[in-house]
Design a protein around this motif. Structure first.
Motif, PDB file in Angstrom:
ATOM      1  N   SER A 252       0.849  -1.193   0.000  1.00 25.02           N
ATOM      2  CA  SER A 252       0.000   0.000   0.000  1.00 25.02           C
ATOM      3  C   SER A 252       0.888   1.247   0.000  1.00 25.02           C
ATOM      4  CB  SER A 252      -0.901  -0.038   1.242  1.00 25.02           C
ATOM      5  OG  SER A 252      -1.751   1.080   1.250  1.00 25.02           O
ATOM      6  N   PRO A 253       1.408   1.592  -1.201  1.00 28.22           N
ATOM      7  CA  PRO A 253       2.432   2.649  -1.284  1.00 28.22           C
ATOM      8  C   PRO A 253       1.961   3.986  -0.720  1.00 28.22           C
ATOM      9  CG  PRO A 253       2.076   1.613  -3.438  1.00 28.22           C
ATOM     10  CD  PRO A 253       1.066   1.030  -2.503  1.00 28.22           C
ATOM     11  N   ARG A 254       0.643   4.231  -0.751  1.00 30.73           N
ATOM     12  CA  ARG A 254       0.152   5.525  -0.252  1.00 30.73           C
ATOM     13  C   ARG A 254      -0.653   5.386   1.031  1.00 30.73           C
ATOM     14  NH1 ARG A 254      -0.747   8.064  -6.153  1.00 30.73           N
ATOM     15  NH2 ARG A 254       1.476   8.489  -6.447  1.00 30.73           N
ATOM     16  N   ASN A 255      -0.555   4.206   1.592  1.00 29.17           N
ATOM     17  CA  ASN A 255      -1.190   3.968   2.885  1.00 29.17           C
ATOM     18  C   ASN A 255      -2.693   4.280   2.864  1.00 29.17           C
ATOM     19  OD1 ASN A 255      -1.080   3.080   5.475  1.00 29.17           O
ATOM     20  ND2 ASN A 255      -0.466   5.046   6.343  1.00 29.17           N
ATOM     21  N   ARG A 256      -3.366   3.868   1.784  1.00 34.21           N
ATOM     22  CA  ARG A 256      -4.799   4.161   1.638  1.00 34.21           C
ATOM     23  C   ARG A 256      -5.655   3.243   2.506  1.00 34.21           C
ATOM     24  NH1 ARG A 256      -4.568   8.908  -1.270  1.00 34.21           N
ATOM     25  NH2 ARG A 256      -3.899   8.586  -3.395  1.00 34.21           N
ATOM     26  N   MET A 257      -6.897   3.690   2.728  1.00 34.59           N
ATOM     27  CA  MET A 257      -7.955   2.817   3.227  1.00 34.59           C
ATOM     28  C   MET A 257      -8.546   2.175   1.968  1.00 34.59           C
ATOM     29  SD  MET A 257      -8.051   3.526   6.509  1.00 34.59           S
ATOM     30  CE  MET A 257      -6.306   3.932   6.601  1.00 34.59           C
ATOM     31  N   ILE A 258      -8.544   0.860   1.870  1.00 31.96           N
ATOM     32  CA  ILE A 258      -8.889   0.202   0.596  1.00 31.96           C
ATOM     33  C   ILE A 258     -10.115  -0.698   0.776  1.00 31.96           C
ATOM     34  CG2 ILE A 258      -8.015  -1.272  -1.282  1.00 31.96           C
ATOM     35  CD1 ILE A 258      -5.163  -0.594  -0.320  1.00 31.96           C
ATOM     36  N   TYR A 259     -11.024  -0.676  -0.198  1.00 31.80           N
ATOM     37  CA  TYR A 259     -12.079  -1.693  -0.240  1.00 31.80           C
ATOM     38  C   TYR A 259     -12.397  -2.011  -1.683  1.00 31.80           C
ATOM     39  CZ  TYR A 259     -15.146   2.428  -0.640  1.00 31.80           C
ATOM     40  OH  TYR A 259     -15.724   3.619  -1.022  1.00 31.80           O
ATOM     41  N   ASP A 260     -12.998  -3.194  -1.901  1.00 36.66           N
ATOM     42  CA  ASP A 260     -13.240  -3.583  -3.294  1.00 36.66           C
ATOM     43  C   ASP A 260     -14.693  -3.338  -3.690  1.00 36.66           C
ATOM     44  OD1 ASP A 260     -14.870  -5.881  -2.815  1.00 36.66           O
ATOM     45  OD2 ASP A 260     -13.101  -7.115  -2.451  1.00 36.66           O
ATOM     46  N   SER A 261     -14.997  -3.628  -4.958  1.00 33.31           N
ATOM     47  CA  SER A 261     -16.275  -3.199  -5.532  1.00 33.31           C
ATOM     48  C   SER A 261     -17.391  -4.234  -5.394  1.00 33.31           C
ATOM     49  CB  SER A 261     -16.075  -2.882  -7.023  1.00 33.31           C
ATOM     50  OG  SER A 261     -15.583  -4.044  -7.694  1.00 33.31           O
ATOM     51  N   LYS A 262     -17.150  -5.335  -4.682  1.00 29.46           N
ATOM     52  CA  LYS A 262     -18.189  -6.367  -4.565  1.00 29.46           C
ATOM     53  C   LYS A 262     -19.222  -6.005  -3.494  1.00 29.46           C
ATOM     54  CE  LYS A 262     -15.625  -9.999  -3.636  1.00 29.46           C
ATOM     55  NZ  LYS A 262     -14.307  -9.459  -3.464  1.00 29.46           N
ATOM     56  N   ASN A 263     -20.359  -6.666  -3.522  1.00 30.94           N
ATOM     57  CA  ASN A 263     -21.306  -6.552  -2.410  1.00 30.94           C
ATOM     58  C   ASN A 263     -20.734  -7.236  -1.174  1.00 30.94           C
ATOM     59  OD1 ASN A 263     -23.733  -5.301  -3.641  1.00 30.94           O
ATOM     60  ND2 ASN A 263     -23.532  -7.049  -5.012  1.00 30.94           N
ATOM     61  N   TYR A 264     -20.210  -8.440  -1.399  1.00 32.01           N
ATOM     62  CA  TYR A 264     -19.599  -9.231  -0.324  1.00 32.01           C
ATOM     63  C   TYR A 264     -18.134  -8.820  -0.288  1.00 32.01           C
ATOM     64  CZ  TYR A 264     -20.666 -13.417   2.443  1.00 32.01           C
ATOM     65  OH  TYR A 264     -20.976 -14.299   3.450  1.00 32.01           O
ATOM     66  N   LEU A 265     -17.874  -7.622   0.181  1.00 32.46           N
ATOM     67  CA  LEU A 265     -16.566  -7.009  -0.105  1.00 32.46           C
ATOM     68  C   LEU A 265     -15.493  -7.306   0.941  1.00 32.46           C
ATOM     69  CD1 LEU A 265     -16.425  -4.478   2.058  1.00 32.46           C
ATOM     70  CD2 LEU A 265     -17.816  -3.341   0.362  1.00 32.46           C
ATOM     71  N   TYR A 266     -14.247  -7.081   0.522  1.00 28.25           N
ATOM     72  CA  TYR A 266     -13.114  -7.043   1.449  1.00 28.25           C
ATOM     73  C   TYR A 266     -12.729  -5.591   1.657  1.00 28.25           C
ATOM     74  CZ  TYR A 266     -12.353 -12.042   0.603  1.00 28.25           C
ATOM     75  OH  TYR A 266     -12.496 -13.388   0.523  1.00 28.25           O
ATOM     76  N   TYR A 267     -12.298  -5.255   2.871  1.00 30.56           N
ATOM     77  CA  TYR A 267     -11.737  -3.933   3.141  1.00 30.56           C
ATOM     78  C   TYR A 267     -10.418  -4.139   3.868  1.00 30.56           C
ATOM     79  CZ  TYR A 267     -14.233  -4.852   7.553  1.00 30.56           C
ATOM     80  OH  TYR A 267     -14.720  -5.437   8.707  1.00 30.56           O
ATOM     81  N   TYR A 268      -9.441  -3.317   3.570  1.00 33.64           N
ATOM     82  CA  TYR A 268      -8.133  -3.558   4.176  1.00 33.64           C
ATOM     83  C   TYR A 268      -7.276  -2.298   4.196  1.00 33.64           C
ATOM     84  CZ  TYR A 268      -7.510  -4.797  -0.788  1.00 33.64           C
ATOM     85  OH  TYR A 268      -7.553  -4.809  -2.153  1.00 33.64           O
ATOM     86  N   ARG A 269      -6.265  -2.335   5.052  1.00 30.68           N
ATOM     87  CA  ARG A 269      -5.398  -1.176   5.264  1.00 30.68           C
ATOM     88  C   ARG A 269      -4.190  -1.637   6.081  1.00 30.68           C
ATOM     89  NH1 ARG A 269      -7.418   2.370  10.298  1.00 30.68           N
ATOM     90  NH2 ARG A 269      -5.220   2.923  10.173  1.00 30.68           N
TER      91      ARG A 269
END
Ligand SMILES: Cc1cc2nc3c(=O)[nH]c(=O)nc-3n(C[C@H](O)[C@H](O)[C@H](O)COP(=O)(O)OP(=O)(O)OC[C@H]3O[C@@H](n4cnc5c(N)ncnc54)[C@H](O)[C@@H]3O)c2cc1C
Length: 431
Positions: free
Chosen positions: A276-293
């Motif tokens: 995570s080169p910019r240290n973002r808060m990340i989540y994906d586009s699914k309904n059953y989604l993953y979120y990570y940081r």
């Protein structure tokens, strides 16, 4: 080493110790629930001179507020086009603006109360799991710019490596105004701020019933708790995903949904920067989604709806393995990384996936943050407190329809969650 079934954030701070004491007899306002909503409201009301008691069935910050991913996000769970279609341009604009104001609200409280919680405007990144999801990003960015006067940046696949060290996505969308924080430290700080403002926080005081009762010709409520009864002029229900039988009208409108998180061991600096080169808060586009940081001490924190049911020992244990597999699909570089912690918590979803606030059966409430509660719960707590204090408050989430289950098929026991889980998986497959 076995995975620790414990909330990692709680290893980074101590929640305030509150001396047990008798409940007050009578207060201006009773707040049910000591999370972001309740404590933010308490801080605002107590600073204005109201006598406030917070009634918490467990301990301060025990609910979702200490267990979440710490993502302080712009926007709402509902897509921007859907928001405009459903509520019209003007209200949709106010709603989107409220989501931005909610981040500023958290920032201001952190600053004013000097809460040491690693708040940082690091931005968020949404990543597309399918080409058609990515194609939709440009349309969304255009609507957000045109209708909401806010700018988000679309990142094509060939440039995505500057944002994330994963090759599985079709592109991304960045909003630089979003932020990250350590939620346990934040809720601890909010709790201290509420106490310094003069409010009483009563732990292990489960509200069992509320009933209208006037006192000295003032209308109000008799509140029965596991520690005895008290009287309050007004009540704010701030129980979100843990809303129970004491407030049945709200319970019927809020679906408690489990969400689970793992964190790895502390990662080498080079590897963390690659992920995570910019240290973002990340989540994906699914309904059953993953979120990570990344956490501030460089662990990968990886969350998702590994089970739809609220947390218990079984769902937490199962989630550790499911989430680890998900994490390695995203980041094969983490195959050898040890997973050190796993925990779960309960999110608050309304049937229409919108936040709601106002009055129900005469009780004030705010709930339904649908995974955006770090910012929105703080903000709604403050707004509801201002409303209860008699201010004329602009709050676009007050007064919108607040649906229960179709055909009234829900009494607070979410029997349909396995079907909903399967349905969302199906939608992710076809859409
Ligand atoms: C695993 C997980 C990850 C998440 N990640 C994010 C994220 O990254 N970003 C984001 O914005 N949001 C996230 N969320 C959502 C966010 O944490 C919540 O929306 C927010 O914390 C709600 O705050 P609250 O104060 O309304 O409720 P809570 O913090 O859940 O507090 C409610 C409190 O009410 C108490 N209570 C319930 N009933 C009674 C009663 N009868 N009497 C007395 N007390 C009672 C409970 O004990 C509880 O402490 C996440 C949630 C979870 C579970």
């Amino acid at each position: 080493m076995a995975v620790n079934e414990h909330n990692y954030w709680l290893t980074t701070t101590k929640l305030p110790r509150i001396e047990p004491r008798a409940l007050p007899d009578r207060v201006d306002v009773a707040i049910i629930g000591a999370g972001f909503t309740g404590l933010s409201a308490t801080r605002t009301l107590a600073r204005r001179g109201a006598k406030v008691a917070v009634l918490e069935s467990e301990t301060l910050g025990w609910g979702a507020s200490s267990r979440n991913g710490g993502m302080v996000l712009s926007g709402l769970k509902l897509g921007v086009n859907e928001l405009i279609t459903r509520y019209g341009r003007e209200r949709a604009r106010s709603m989107y603006a409220a989501s931005l104001a909610s981040i500023a609200c958290v920032e201001q409280i952190v600053h004013e109360e000097k809460i040491d919680c690693d708040f940082s405007r690091c931005g968020h990144l949404e990543v597309a799991c399918k080409q058609k999801h990515f194609d939709d990003y440009s349309r969304q960015a255009e609507v957000i710019a045109r209708e909401f006067n806010h700018s988000v940046r679309v990142v094509p696949k060939q440039e995505l490596h500057a944002e994330i060290g994963s090759a599985i996505y079709f592109g991304g969308m960045v909003d630089d105004v979003s932020a990250g924080l350590n939620p346990a430290r934040y809720v601890a700080g909010l709790g201290r701020a509420a106490m310094h403002s003069g409010a009483e926080i009563c732990e292990h005081a489960r509200v069992e019933a509320v009933q209208r009762e006037s006192k000295q010709s003032r209308s109000g409520w008799k509140i029965t708790t596991s520690q005895g009864a008290l009287w309050a002029g007004d009540i704010l229900v701030a129980t979100s995903g843990y809303t129970g039988r004491a407030t049945p009208a709200l319970q019927r409108r809020i679906i408690p949904i489990g969400s689970y998180i793992i964190t790895t061991e502390v990662l080498p600096q080079e590897l963390a920067r690659e992920l995570s080169p910019r240290n973002r808060m990340i989540y994906d586009s699914k309904n059953y989604l993953y979120y990570y940081r990344l956490t501030p001490d460089r662990r990968m924190l990886f969350g998702g709806r590994a089970a739809f049911f609220p947390e218990n020992e079984r769902t937490i244990r199962r989630s550790a393995e499911i989430l680890r597999r998900g994490m390695i699909e995203v980041y094969p570089q983490l195959r050898e990384a040890r997973v050190e912690y796993v925990w779960g918590g309960t999110l608050d979803f309304a049937f229409d996936m919108m936040p709601h606030a106002g009055q129900i059966d005469g009780l004030y409430y705010a709930a339904g943050y649908a995974g955006h509660g770090v910012a929105m719960a703080t903000y709604q707590g403050q707004k509801m407190a201002e409303m209860m204090a008699g201010d004329k408050v602009e709050n676009p989430f007050v007064g919108i329809a607040f649906p229960g289950a179709p055909l009234g098929l829900y009494n607070g026991k979410p029997w349909f969650l396995p079907f909903a889980g399967a349905w969302y998986k199906f939608l992710d497959w076809v859409s």
